[in-house]
Write an enzyme that holds these catalytic residues in place. Structure first.
Site, PDB file in Angstrom:
ATOM      1  N   ASP A  39       0.789  -1.280   0.098  1.00 39.71           N
ATOM      2  CA  ASP A  39       0.167   0.122   0.019  1.00 39.71           C
ATOM      3  C   ASP A  39       0.932   1.346  -0.111  1.00 39.71           C
ATOM      4  O   ASP A  39       0.644   2.226   0.752  1.00 39.71           O
ATOM      5  CB  ASP A  39      -1.003  -0.051   1.087  1.00 39.71           C
ATOM      6  CG  ASP A  39      -1.635  -1.128   1.564  1.00 39.71           C
ATOM      7  OD1 ASP A  39      -2.049  -1.840   0.536  1.00 39.71           O
ATOM      8  OD2 ASP A  39      -1.899  -1.507   2.582  1.00 39.71           O
ATOM      9  N   GLU A  75     -11.395  -0.537  -3.897  1.00 34.09           N
ATOM     10  CA  GLU A  75     -10.555  -0.037  -2.718  1.00 34.09           C
ATOM     11  C   GLU A  75      -9.338   0.917  -3.055  1.00 34.09           C
ATOM     12  O   GLU A  75      -9.015   0.793  -4.086  1.00 34.09           O
ATOM     13  CB  GLU A  75     -10.234  -1.126  -1.807  1.00 34.09           C
ATOM     14  CG  GLU A  75      -9.085  -2.203  -2.083  1.00 34.09           C
ATOM     15  CD  GLU A  75      -9.001  -3.108  -1.091  1.00 34.09           C
ATOM     16  OE1 GLU A  75      -9.854  -3.537  -0.259  1.00 34.09           O
ATOM     17  OE2 GLU A  75      -7.862  -4.043  -1.359  1.00 34.09           O
TER      18      GLU A  75
END
Length: 324
Positions: free
Chosen positions: A14, A194
């Site tokens: 991420d 997402e």
């Protein structure tokens, strides 16, 4: 061939690289232990490889922020440093989902590595449900908050939502849903939208996002809108029916996703993402630490759409870079 080592930084998922107005690059990402927030900084992208990581916050032993610290992002908003992150009260899964909510830290000092950070608590949304992967952008003088959240009335794990901000930790407008999992490539393993990221180019604005399970099915999709349109009107946004960036088996790159954007020292657009170099995972892929941070330059086609190409294989030689 690649201008940068691949991976850039191992075992950091991420990834978010923020280029500050003074030319400094700041790097923040999920650590394998999911227990802390740490920042690296450098005057060059390549310098992030060897830059020391400074821990600026650790999760408490109990409470709503005591487990699974995910997907932090660092931003400077009106002269104030802000970190958005997701946290859960435990590792417990309820009705198929972790129990994450979104939180913010702020720092009023000039140096986000050494100055004091303060917890601003949870960022509240109208639905109290699984939520994560918040990002921020400014457009036409307005501040926007963009994130992923579960709506119990909609099938799937998470959709993408957008709201204007009153301040960095308070929503100003009622959230609007921009996208939900609907295509086959968004629903492999799990139905997921997402990890959104914002970029503008020409007369359009773009939101990339990640879809499907976090294994080799993970991939990047795209939304776009006219720059002059009302971004809080879902009708302003169009969605690609095919993913923009996907697993490349020949290059042994699996599940590229959860991207952000930056620019290199030459001002060229750079895609920041994570991917695995092995598709063999034992157990839950979220607990496999081998999602590595990678970067690559990308281009724009004649229609002013982003062209990401393919995820390059590991261990590409470093061609050139600016000296640190």
């Amino acid at each position: 061939m690649s201008d940068y080592p691949n991976p850039l930084i191992e075992q950091r998922a991420d990834p978010h690289i923020y280029l500050h107005s003074d030319g400094t690059y700041y790097f923040i990402a999920s650590v394998p232990e999911y227990d802390r927030l740490e920042i690296r900084h450098s005057q060059t992208l390549i310098g992030l490889v060897d830059a020391p990581a400074t821990v600026i916050w650790r999760k408490p032993d109990s409470g709503p922020m005591s487990a699974l610290i995910w997907a932090p992002e660092l931003h400077s908003i009106d002269g104030q440093w802000v970190i958005y992150y997701a946290a859960a009260p435990s590792q417990q899964i309820v009705e198929g989902l972790f129990q994450h909510r979104m939180y913010a830290l702020v720092c009023d000092g000039q140096d986000p590595l050494s100055d004091v950070w303060q917890e601003k608590g949870r960022i509240l949304t109208p639905i109290d449900s699984f939520s994560l992967d918040a990002t921020y952008f400014q457009h036409q003088g307005k501040h926007y908050y963009l994130w992923a959240q579960k709506d119990p009335a909609i099938e799937g794990n998470s959709n993408l939502y957008l709201s204007e901000l009153t301040n960095p930790w308070t929503l100003k407008t009622r959230p609007v849903m921009l996208s939900k999992p609907e295509f086959f490539w968004e629903t492999k393993g799990f139905s997921v939208n997402e990890g959104p990221a914002f970029i503008d180019h020409g007369d359009r604005v773009f939101i990339t996002y990640s879809a499907s399970a976090t294994d080799e099915n993970y991939c990047i999709g795209l939304l776009y809108a006219d720059k002059a349109s009302n971004l809080l009107d879902p009708a302003s946004w169009q969605k690609f029916t095919q993913p923009l960036f996907t697993t490349h088996r020949l290059n042994q790159q699996f599940g590229p996703g959860h991207n952000s954007f930056t620019r290199n020292e030459q001002g060229e657009d750079v895609l920041v993402y994570h991917a695995r170099s092995d598709s063999t995972i034992e157990g839950d892929p979220l607990y496999d630490p081998n999602r590595h941070t990678r970067i690559k330059k990308f281009s724009w086609n004649a229609e002013n759409m982003p062209v990401f190409g393919e995820p390059a294989a590991d261990n590409q030689p470093l061609i050139s870079h600016s000296a640190e």
